[in-house]
Scaffold this motif. Structure first.
Motif, short mmCIF file in Angstrom:
data_model
loop_
_atom_site.label_atom_id
_atom_site.label_comp_id
_atom_site.label_asym_id
_atom_site.label_seq_id
_atom_site.Cartn_x
_atom_site.Cartn_y
_atom_site.Cartn_z
N PRO A 53 0.82 -1.22 0.00
CA PRO A 53 0.00 0.00 0.00
C PRO A 53 0.85 1.26 0.00
N THR A 54 0.43 2.23 -0.80
CA THR A 54 1.12 3.52 -0.87
C THR A 54 0.72 4.39 0.30
N ASP A 55 1.66 5.14 0.83
CA ASP A 55 1.39 6.07 1.93
C ASP A 55 0.70 7.31 1.36
N LEU A 56 -0.54 7.56 1.77
CA LEU A 56 -1.28 8.74 1.33
C LEU A 56 -1.40 9.74 2.47
N PRO A 59 -6.96 9.71 3.62
CA PRO A 59 -7.57 8.47 3.11
C PRO A 59 -8.02 8.57 1.65
N GLU A 60 -8.42 9.75 1.21
CA GLU A 60 -8.82 9.95 -0.19
C GLU A 60 -8.17 11.22 -0.72
N LEU A 61 -7.63 11.14 -1.92
CA LEU A 61 -6.92 12.29 -2.49
C LEU A 61 -7.30 12.47 -3.95
N ASP A 62 -7.35 13.72 -4.38
CA ASP A 62 -7.42 14.06 -5.79
C ASP A 62 -6.11 14.71 -6.18
N VAL A 63 -5.47 14.20 -7.22
CA VAL A 63 -4.19 14.74 -7.69
C VAL A 63 -4.29 15.00 -9.19
N VAL A 76 6.98 13.67 -9.08
CA VAL A 76 7.02 14.85 -8.22
C VAL A 76 5.60 15.36 -7.94
N GLN A 77 4.76 15.42 -8.98
CA GLN A 77 3.38 15.90 -8.80
C GLN A 77 2.59 14.98 -7.88
N LEU A 78 2.83 13.68 -7.97
CA LEU A 78 2.16 12.73 -7.07
C LEU A 78 2.53 13.03 -5.62
N ASN A 79 3.82 13.23 -5.36
CA ASN A 79 4.27 13.50 -4.00
C ASN A 79 3.75 14.85 -3.50
N GLN A 80 3.75 15.84 -4.38
CA GLN A 80 3.23 17.15 -3.98
C GLN A 80 1.74 17.08 -3.66
N GLY A 81 1.04 16.15 -4.31
CA GLY A 81 -0.38 15.99 -4.06
C GLY A 81 -0.70 15.10 -2.88
N GLY A 82 0.34 14.55 -2.22
CA GLY A 82 0.12 13.73 -1.03
C GLY A 82 0.21 12.25 -1.26
N VAL A 83 0.54 11.83 -2.49
CA VAL A 83 0.74 10.41 -2.79
C VAL A 83 2.24 10.14 -2.68
N ARG A 84 2.65 9.54 -1.57
CA ARG A 84 4.07 9.47 -1.23
C ARG A 84 4.74 8.23 -1.83
N PHE A 110 -7.35 8.87 -5.64
CA PHE A 110 -6.63 7.76 -5.03
C PHE A 110 -7.17 7.53 -3.62
N LYS A 111 -7.29 6.26 -3.25
CA LYS A 111 -7.80 5.90 -1.92
C LYS A 111 -6.78 5.05 -1.18
N ASP A 112 -6.91 5.04 0.15
CA ASP A 112 -6.05 4.21 0.99
C ASP A 112 -6.02 2.78 0.48
N GLY A 113 -4.84 2.17 0.48
CA GLY A 113 -4.71 0.78 0.08
C GLY A 113 -4.20 0.60 -1.33
N ILE A 114 -4.24 1.66 -2.15
CA ILE A 114 -3.75 1.53 -3.52
C ILE A 114 -2.24 1.32 -3.51
N THR A 115 -1.78 0.41 -4.34
CA THR A 115 -0.34 0.12 -4.42
C THR A 115 0.30 0.94 -5.54
N PRO A 116 1.62 1.10 -5.50
CA PRO A 116 2.29 1.81 -6.60
C PRO A 116 1.99 1.20 -7.97
N TYR A 117 1.90 -0.15 -8.02
CA TYR A 117 1.61 -0.81 -9.30
C TYR A 117 0.20 -0.45 -9.77
#
Length: 359
Positions: A53-56, A59-63, A76-84, A110-117
């Protein structure tokens, strides 16, 4: 005795050589085995990371991923949006799967539990909430129209419209449409929209946003500027936008041009000349280009050109209407993106000799 020693030495040397070869082979085998084990461990580590699971940040993010983003920029945009996600691993995974050129712009949920893949597959599919079109600071309006025309998610209702017709359609007043140029009147930004939204809707948003940004900058302008109207300031902002992309230099560039206007000195700005040349510009300015008179040639004509030469961003607007406190009248590029500023022609010529002519 000598013969015995010679035989012994020959045997010793041969034996030593054999031992050395065997030792070398063993070392190569060990190194190869280590490399294989390391590679397996690396692949295993990447696989484990890709399916964890990706660290968000919540729990829910729009990027939003912007158009024309590089693979590195997407991470970089993913990380700036909170998807670490780890940028290096994300880039490595994307390249390993051959998806580098398939990532699509848009607004993603993106929601909690989503993996990088899973995240990568979502970007490659273009599984967006909303689509995006990105307009870059410094683009011309023609480039903006080409970008809109080439966006398959937009409904192209403005196809075949002239710029003047388009200005009327977005609600521009008669005094604006009378100028017969839309240059500079639309704000460069990233715009989100639903699939099959009319491009005219997005043009209206960009037009109205520029009017807002220009009004805000005009309302907080410094005293004593040589601009009578917001439109004149917009013209200068477009020049500042094209002259430098360095944030620290913008207020100084704006100050140079304001100082020149105050004393009746020609602006002599190359980007304006290039804009006036249009398709005749071949990629390099020559002496004859500077001497070829057009309405936008600020070497042959005094004052501001008749209209903007590009779409300025908020930073260029701010610098133009609040320039640095400076008496500089000249500047020249150092060649590293920054400029050196001079108050008089002698100092300027020395700077040109140093940074342009290399003397």
């Amino acid at each position: 005795m000598d013969l015995t020693l010679a035989v012994a030495n020959k045997y010793y040397i041969g034996s030593t050589s054999s031992v050395f070869r065997m030792s070398l082979l063993k070392k190569c085998a060990v190194a190869a085995a280590f490399a294989v084990v390391t590679a397996i461990a690396a692949v295993g580590g990447l696989y484990y990371w890709a399916n964890s699971p990706t660290d968000l940040a919540s729990p829910e993010l729009d990027v939003t991923i912007k158009s024309h983003s590089t693979l590195r920029s997407v991470s970089v945009q993913l990380n700036q949006g909170g998807v670490r996600v780890q940028p290096g691993l994300f880039v490595l995974m994307t390249r390993a799967l051959g998806l580098s050129a398939q990532l699509k712009s848009g607004n993603y949920a993106f929601k909690d539990g989503i993996t990088p893949y899973e995240l990568l597959q979502k970007l490659a599919r273009g599984d967006v909430n909303e689509y995006v079109v990105t307009v870059i600071e410094g683009w011309t309006f023609q480039k903006m129209r080409e970008e809109f025309d080439g966006n398959p998610a937009l409904k192209h209702d403005t196809a075949g419209m002239s710029d003047t017709d388009l200005l009327r359609a977005v609600g521009a007043p008669d005094d604006v449409t009378a100028k017969a140029t839309a240059e500079g009147l639309f704000f460069p930004d990233t715009y989100l929209f639903d699939k099959d939204t009319s491009d005219l809707t997005v043009y209206k948003r960009a037009y109205n946003l520029m009017q807002q940004r220009l009004a805000q900058a005009w309302s907080t302008r410094a005293a004593g500027l040589p601009y009578k109207t917001p439109y004149e300031a917009l013209i200068m902002a477009s020049i500042v936008e094209k002259e430098t992309g360095r944030a620290t230099d913008r207020p100084l560039v704006a100050a140079v041009f304001a100082n020149r206007l105050r004393i009746g000195m020609p602006l002599q700005t190359d980007p304006s000349v290039i804009y006036g040349l249009g398709p005749a510009y071949g990629g390099h300015l020559h002496k004859k280009d500077l001497q070829t008179d057009t309405p936008y040639n600020t070497y042959t004509r005094m004052g501001l050109p008749p209209g903007p030469i590009a779409l300025p961003g908020v930073a260029a607007l701010a610098a133009t209407l609040n320039p640095a406190s400076s008496t500089a009248l000249y500047f020249v590029s150092r060649g590293d993106g920054s400029s050196i500023f001079s108050d008089n022609l002698g100092d300027h010529n020395r700077a040109v000799d140093k940074y342009i002519r290399g003397q």
